[in-house]
Design a protein around this motif. Sequence first.
Motif, PDB file in Angstrom:
ATOM      1  N   LEU A 159       8.915  -3.693   9.635  1.00 36.86           N
ATOM      2  CA  LEU A 159       8.127  -4.316   8.563  1.00 36.86           C
ATOM      3  C   LEU A 159       7.786  -3.325   7.461  1.00 36.86           C
ATOM      4  N   TYR A 160       7.797  -2.040   7.762  1.00 42.66           N
ATOM      5  CA  TYR A 160       7.551  -1.046   6.718  1.00 42.66           C
ATOM      6  C   TYR A 160       8.582  -1.165   5.604  1.00 42.66           C
ATOM      7  N   GLY A 163       7.839  -4.300   3.478  1.00 45.23           N
ATOM      8  CA  GLY A 163       6.751  -4.087   2.529  1.00 45.23           C
ATOM      9  C   GLY A 163       7.139  -3.157   1.399  1.00 45.23           C
ATOM     10  N   CYS A 210       1.292 -10.069  -0.913  1.00 49.23           N
ATOM     11  CA  CYS A 210       0.356 -10.416   0.166  1.00 49.23           C
ATOM     12  C   CYS A 210       0.805 -11.636   0.960  1.00 49.23           C
ATOM     13  N   MET A 213       4.038 -11.060   3.128  1.00 50.87           N
ATOM     14  CA  MET A 213       3.776 -10.093   4.189  1.00 50.87           C
ATOM     15  C   MET A 213       2.863 -10.678   5.254  1.00 50.87           C
ATOM     16  N   LEU A 214       1.864 -11.462   4.848  1.00 45.79           N
ATOM     17  CA  LEU A 214       0.967 -12.085   5.825  1.00 45.79           C
ATOM     18  C   LEU A 214       1.710 -13.118   6.669  1.00 45.79           C
ATOM     19  N   SER A 217       4.152 -11.132   8.970  1.00 44.43           N
ATOM     20  CA  SER A 217       3.374 -10.421   9.986  1.00 44.43           C
ATOM     21  C   SER A 217       2.747 -11.402  10.974  1.00 44.43           C
ATOM     22  N   LEU A 232       0.146  -4.161  12.999  1.00 42.95           N
ATOM     23  CA  LEU A 232       0.579  -4.999  11.882  1.00 42.95           C
ATOM     24  C   LEU A 232      -0.406  -4.910  10.722  1.00 42.95           C
ATOM     25  N   CYS A 233      -1.702  -4.825  11.041  1.00 45.73           N
ATOM     26  CA  CYS A 233      -2.712  -4.653   9.987  1.00 45.73           C
ATOM     27  C   CYS A 233      -2.513  -3.322   9.270  1.00 45.73           C
ATOM     28  N   PHE A 236       0.398  -3.662   6.902  1.00 47.08           N
ATOM     29  CA  PHE A 236      -0.010  -4.412   5.709  1.00 47.08           C
ATOM     30  C   PHE A 236      -0.836  -3.524   4.777  1.00 47.08           C
ATOM     31  N   THR A 239       1.423  -1.204   2.985  1.00 44.54           N
ATOM     32  CA  THR A 239       2.151  -1.922   1.931  1.00 44.54           C
ATOM     33  C   THR A 239       1.292  -2.048   0.679  1.00 44.54           C
ATOM     34  N   MET A 240       0.006  -2.344   0.855  1.00 42.86           N
ATOM     35  CA  MET A 240      -0.898  -2.432  -0.292  1.00 42.86           C
ATOM     36  C   MET A 240      -1.058  -1.069  -0.964  1.00 42.86           C
TER      37      MET A 240
END
Length: 315
Positions: A159-160, A163, A210, A213-214, A217, A232-233, A236, A239-240
């Motif tokens: 997931l990195y 993002g 957002c 990704m949400l 995730s 996962l948080c 995220f 990513t932000m």
Amino acid sequence: IVNTAAVVRFSWWHLLVPPLWLSNFSATLLGGEFLLPGLICGVLIVLFIGFHFAFSGRLLEENLSKMLGEGESKRGSYHIKLAFQERLAKLIYKDKQDQAFFLLGYSVSTNDRKMKQTIYPMYVSMLILPALMIFNAWRDNPQNLQAVFIDNSWLIFTLYLAGLTIGSVVLYVKRTEKPQGAWIYETLPIKSKRRAYKAVALNMILRYVCVPMLIFSGIIGYFAGPTYWLGLCLIFAFTMLVTFYTLKSESVDWPFANELAYAEGKKGVMVLVNLLAMGCFVGVHVLCQYFLAPFGVPVLLALTILAAYVVWRRI
């Protein structure tokens, strides 16, 4: 074939084959005798042509009505989404100008065709790599997807990359396909260029970073189980942080006031820089998760959120 004569002899089944209508009718005309079968075939040709134009016109009218109806429905859905964006703008901002620029970000990014053609392929690259890796791991154990994540905990780190890919969307905050109307900014009593820039950026970040990704995730978190929710948080939050840093690397300017083409070269450089940062951060994430448990990941998450907040405030 040279010097070959053909004689058309009518048979009742000729009436069932439309191409033979012309043959029989032509034979009647060329033969100089107005035979009943040939005349019947001529009448059928006229009826067929008339029916064809009548049916085609009717079909064209229905298709045009359908297209117009779809256009109306699309415009209707656009107004519904715009109404939601207006409520969201009022919830986030109290200043009317900030609300207006927040809505400007939605309007331009929704209607700019070339921008959408550039942004949407990012989601394809965002989904392909994690999906392929998860699918390959799931093939070895198709009965229990949660067991796949337990045996292959590294899967969430894919997931990195997702993002990192979609975070570059903020490079389009001040770019558009048609920036010719940007002169209007100088004629309006706008309080702050920076606030206008950040309001447009916030709308695009919420919609293009957002939300996907949400969703992604959430899907992975549902199958992986609560064990990976904190990780996962953290992904995220990173990513932000990367998205805000990419936005900060840009000089503040009026929204959608520059040519779109420049963003492509800039995007490649920023993705490379962020890729190096991601590699270092993933290493720290692994260190905290496996060697500094159980407090390593929560502390890193808090620090990442704080860093993202500081970077956003300094834009």
